[in-house]
Design an enzyme around this catalytic site. Structure first.
Site, short mmCIF file in Angstrom:
data_model
loop_
_atom_site.label_atom_id
_atom_site.label_comp_id
_atom_site.label_asym_id
_atom_site.label_seq_id
_atom_site.Cartn_x
_atom_site.Cartn_y
_atom_site.Cartn_z
N ARG A 261 -9.81 0.99 5.84
CA ARG A 261 -9.18 0.28 4.75
C ARG A 261 -10.18 0.02 3.62
NH1 ARG A 261 -5.30 1.87 6.79
NH2 ARG A 261 -3.31 0.82 7.18
N GLU B 71 -7.29 -6.14 -0.16
CA GLU B 71 -7.32 -5.06 0.85
C GLU B 71 -6.23 -4.06 0.55
OE1 GLU B 71 -5.76 -3.50 4.90
OE2 GLU B 71 -4.78 -4.54 3.24
N ARG C 182 -8.92 2.42 12.02
CA ARG C 182 -8.13 1.93 10.88
C ARG C 182 -9.06 1.71 9.69
NH1 ARG C 182 -3.04 -0.42 11.04
NH2 ARG C 182 -2.40 -1.57 9.18
N CYS D 198 0.80 -1.22 0.00
CA CYS D 198 0.00 0.00 0.00
C CYS D 198 0.83 1.27 0.00
CB CYS D 198 -0.93 0.01 1.23
SG CYS D 198 -0.04 0.04 2.80
#
Length: 406
Positions: free
Chosen positions: A242, A197, A240, A150
């Protein structure tokens, strides 16, 4: 000469005979799954070093080591999957809990490979861009999963690359193009579904062009494409966000197949960081006077400029900031207040629990089902910062499996 003999005695057989990382991956995958794709390679290894020695090395790799999360056998599994960019196995943990059998894993970082082996009994294959690695992917499996790197897409990653005058996104030659290797594997093996993800910023990166390329690439391969930005704070005490992406093979499920993220069970629970904190923590995790003074001065300087940079002193009744791979540097994004002392970092075990991994006695009462951390604190912080919230992955995965199973 005497030193060399002593060194050989200290080393395991796999090191003495220069067993490569690829050979260790192939051998441990075969021992774990007995899948035919690894059988021929194991036979070649037996011919290369001798059958007895090969058996001895296999025994050495597993002797005294019973992985706590080795997974299911082919008889009990509900579906099969491969674990790409596996890290320390956050996807694997989640999908095995749903009855999945992992047939192949790939992870480049050697320290993450150690943690993966300690818990799942397999040394992941390495560089997924190499054909010698892809050659070991089984022809047929149900689900491809993974969090492709990422850094080229995250806000922090883009800012850092811009400051260094480096490219980001798909222009990042080293990491940004790894998505296309995922697409190639999907195209080659045609699994029933994919489950990916990435960071929240993936959707908006380069004015949406990056995400548009990803979506169109997967649609062109004959898959549906649905996504949702979900927050791990509903499952663990950590803010968090995502981007989760799911798609199904239209050749199997029909052209109208889609995935409804509204079916995912999102708990209505207000998590608190205090729930995952250990009562007795080594004093080495408490910040030194020098570091604590520096962090306060740094925060004051940026506050005066109107910036939002600074340490994150946690409200024990609330959730933390997002833990990052750089947590090992100073721990400043998540600091735990202590009465009469400087604040402290989270311990590696607490970081594991913050990502939903089972840790005794924090979030599981079963010591035999507690995640193993075999690496240094430095490496552990990087690994958990790079991982996924396993409980969130499992919640979405449960609905993915329902669709796959029809």
């Amino acid at each position: 000469m005497i030193k060399q003999v002593k060194r050989k005695r200290e080393l395991g057989k796999s090191e003495q005979f220069n067993l490569s990382q690829l050979e260790k991956a192939m051998l441990t995958h075969y021992e774990a799954s007995k899948h035919p794709i690894y059988e021929e390679a194991v036979e070649k290894l037996r011919l290369k070093i001798g059958g007895g020695l090969c058996d001895s090395i296999a025994k050495e790799l597993f002797e005294g080591h019973t992985p706590k999360f080795a997974g299911l056998d082919g008889i009990r599994c509900n579906f099969t999957f491969i674990d790409l960019f596996a890290g320390i196995g956050g996807f694997r943990m989640a999908l095995q809990n749903l009855g999945g059998q992992c047939l192949f894993s790939s992870e480049y970082d050697k320290y993450a490979q150690q943690t993966y082996f300690a818990n799942y009994g397999e040394v992941p294959f390495g560089d997924i861009t190499r054909e010698e690695t892809k050659a070991f992917i089984p022809p047929k499996f149900d689900l491809l999963c993974g969090g492709f790197p990422c850094q080229p897409f995250s806000i922090a990653g883009v800012s850092k690359k811009n400051s260094l005058g480096r490219k980001h996104g798909f222009a990042d030659e080293k990491q940004g193009n790894l998505f296309f290797h995922v697409a190639e594997i999907i195209n080659r093996h045609k699994p029933k579904a994919f489950y990916l993800e990435n960071v929240k910023n993936l959707v908006s990166h380069d004015k949406g062009n990056t995400f548009r390329v990803i979506r169109n690439t997967l649609l062109d391969l004959g898959y549906s494409f649905d996504f949702r930005i979900l927050n791990g704070k509903h499952f663990v005490p950590q803010n968090r966000e995502r981007t989760l992406m799911v798609g199904f093979n239209k050749g199997i499920f029909g052209k109208d197949i889609s995935f409804d993220f509204n079916q995912v069970d999102i708990p209505c629970v207000q998590h608190q960081i205090s729930s995952i904190l250990m009562p007795d923590v080594d004093r080495k995790y408490t910040l030194s006077d020098q570091l604590w003074a520096f962090l306060q001065q740094h925060a004051s300087k940026h506050k005066a400029k109107g910036n939002g940079f600074g340490f994150g002193l946690v409200d024990l009744n609330g959730v933390t900031r997002t833990i990052s791979a750089r947590y090992y540097k100073d721990g400043s994004e998540i600091l735990i207040p202590q009465e009469g002392k400087n604040p402290r970092r989270l311990t590696p075990s607490e970081c594991a629990a913050l990502q939903g991994f089972p840790i005794f006695p924090i979030n599981t009462g079963h010591g035999e089902r507690s995640f193993v951390i075999p690496v240094s604190d430095h490496q552990a912080y990087k690994q958990f910062g790079n991982s996924v919230v396993t409980t969130l992955i499992e919640a979405v995965g449960r609905e993915v499996v329902k669709v796959m199973k029809g």
